[in-house]
Write an enzyme that holds these catalytic residues in place. Structure first.
Site, mmCIF file in Angstrom:
data_model
loop_
_atom_site.group_PDB
_atom_site.id
_atom_site.type_symbol
_atom_site.label_atom_id
_atom_site.label_comp_id
_atom_site.label_asym_id
_atom_site.label_seq_id
_atom_site.Cartn_x
_atom_site.Cartn_y
_atom_site.Cartn_z
ATOM 1 C CB CYS A 46 -0.915 0.019 1.222
ATOM 2 S SG CYS A 46 -2.010 -1.401 1.360
ATOM 3 C CD1 TRP A 439 -26.136 19.595 15.753
ATOM 4 C CD2 TRP A 439 -26.323 17.379 15.674
ATOM 5 N NE1 TRP A 439 -27.157 19.249 16.592
ATOM 6 C CE2 TRP A 439 -27.303 17.884 16.570
ATOM 7 C CE3 TRP A 439 -26.249 15.995 15.483
ATOM 8 C CZ2 TRP A 439 -28.196 17.070 17.252
ATOM 9 C CZ3 TRP A 439 -27.142 15.178 16.149
ATOM 10 C CH2 TRP A 439 -28.098 15.717 17.030
#
Length: 457
Positions: A46, A439
């Site tokens: 990776c 939020w």
């Protein structure tokens, strides 16, 4: 009496299994022989795009444990040795020393198959021309770097726009190349829904990466010297001094198939929860060569990721060593980036949900990584899928700038726990203006999804 464990494959799954088994049993109790056809072991494939792009300085930084380190722990790791046959009834494998050319049989009491995946290399004219590179192994990465150093031109074409494709596009851009990405898909990043892939497309164009969609490659064109000079599609030709293939991978299970071991619809080995090959008492398999249970859809799928491979190896090593461990399955979480654009997904896409017969609602919200008034707040888009009637979370996709991608972990945990979007709205997440709005964007999406579920009912 000592037993012999034979392992085919010397990277993440294979050597994790070897190391874990050695923790359980001493060399007097368990002899471990591992075969690896390459020169390296336990390395991060990776990380290759980041090495090529210069973020990682040297190849050695990608190697977690060398063959010599494994041998020092009484693991007989034989590099440059390829297994060519598995004799299941005879409990032995045939191997070939790639340097000497000699062959030999090695018996086993227990066998681990960790043969990984092979890159998809389309049978196109010119695909084997000098200057055309895959990036599956460290040797591949070195060959690409050598090619870049030896080539005076600065035009690169990347074929494929999945994780490897977009990461290699960034690597080449960082090295000063003019980069074109060609994909047969409707948008880059087919692991996302097309509407989210469109955001990636727009951002890549803004970064200076030319991205051409619905453009399957028909051939690689070469010059008088035989080296690549362009990539052709049905509609156009794209000049190239170097070509990188990012067309995906498939399980490397040719040995398993020839041995009559059970394979799934994607060609990967099928195992039970202990990673034991189905129908076999002394054969295990893990890593990119297996199919695993998708906890959201309930079906087997092929998810080639190093995180899973290392977990598989730990489970296998514990079980062959006399302990007990299981691998319950995955929810399909993955993250990537191209320059400063972060891309994440977990769970099901719309296409996946339809294929398994689920009825669902989708919502998409736009928010920021921090409180809007705090310096550095960056935009992000969150898409969420929820099952109609039950409100069960089915999937999340996120595209944004700094701080976007790792938010997908919230959704990954919720998926694993089988949470509803209504239940997610009450999650007690960390908040301070430098880290999140009041939020969090994922919770905003959950609130909107919960409302969509109620409206659908």
């Amino acid at each position: 009496m000592s037993e012999r464990l034979v392992i085919i494959g010397g990277d993440a799954a294979g050597m994790s299994a070897a190391s874990q088994a050695r923790r359980f049993r001493s060399p007097d109790e368990l002899e471990i022989v591992a075969f690896e056809r390459g020169r390296f072991s336990s390395y991060s494939a990776c990380g290759i795009p980041y090495w090529v792009g210069g973020d990682v300085a040297t190849r050695g930084e990608l190697i977690a444990r060398s063959p010599e380190e494994h041998r020092a722990r009484d693991i007989d790791l034989r590099t440059r040795t390829e297994v060519t046959e598995i004799d299941v009834p005879g409990q032995r494998v045939r191997s070939r020393d790639l340097e000497a050319g000699t062959e030999a049989w090695t018996g086993f009491d227990k066998l681990v198959i960790a043969t990984g995946a092979r890159p998809l290399r389309p049978p196109l004219p010119g695909i084997d021309a000098p200057g055309v590179h895959g990036v599956q192994t460290l040797d591949d990465g070195q060959a690409l770097l050598d090619s870049l150093s030896a080539t005076p031109g600065r035009r690169a074409v990347v074929v494929g726009a999945g994780y490897i494709g977009v990461e290699m596009a960034e690597a080449l851009l960082n090295r000063g190349y003019e980069v074109t990405v060609l994909t047969r898909g409707e948008q880059p990043m087919a692991t996302l829904d097309p509407d989210m892939g469109r955001l990636v497309h727009r951002a890549m164009d803004g970064l200076g990466i030319r991205t051409v969609v619905s453009a399957p490659v028909t051939k690689i064109l070469t010059g008088a010297d035989g080296r690549v000079r362009a990539v052709a599609t049905e509609a156009n030709e794209y000049p190239a001094d170097v070509v990188v293939l990012g067309t995906g991978v498939e399980p490397e299970t040719s040995l398993a198939r020839a041995a009559g071991l059970p394979l799934g619809v994607y060609g990967g080995l099928l195992t039970d929860l202990s990673m034991r090959v189905r129908g076999q008492g002394n054969i295990w398999a893990g890593g990119d060569c297996v199919e695993v249970l998708d906890l959201v859809s309930g079906r087997e799928r092929h998810v080639p990721l190093g995180t899973h491979a290392n977990k598989h190896g730990q489970v296998i090593g514990a079980n062959v060593g006399g302990g007990y461990a299981t691998f319950p399955g995955v929810v399909g979480t993955a993250v990537s980036k191209v320059c400063d654009l972060e891309i994440a997904r977990t769970g099901l896409r719309e296409k996946d949900a339809r294929e398994v017969g689920l009825r669902f609602v989708t919502v998409t919200v736009e928010s920021t990584s921090r409180a809007g008034y705090y310096p550095g707040a960056a935009p992000m888009t969150v898409k969420m899928l929820a099952e109609r009637r039950t409100g069960r979370l089915l999937g999340v996709q996120i595209v944004g700038r700094e701080g976007a991608a790792k938010r997908v972990d919230i959704a990954a945990v919720a998926l694993t726990a089988g949470m509803t979007v209504e239940g997610m709205t009450a999650l007690d997440l960390g908040y301070a203006p430098p880290f999140s709005p009041v939020w969090d964007p994922v919770l905003i999406a959950a609130r909107k999804a919960a409302g969509a579920v109620r409206a659908a009912d």
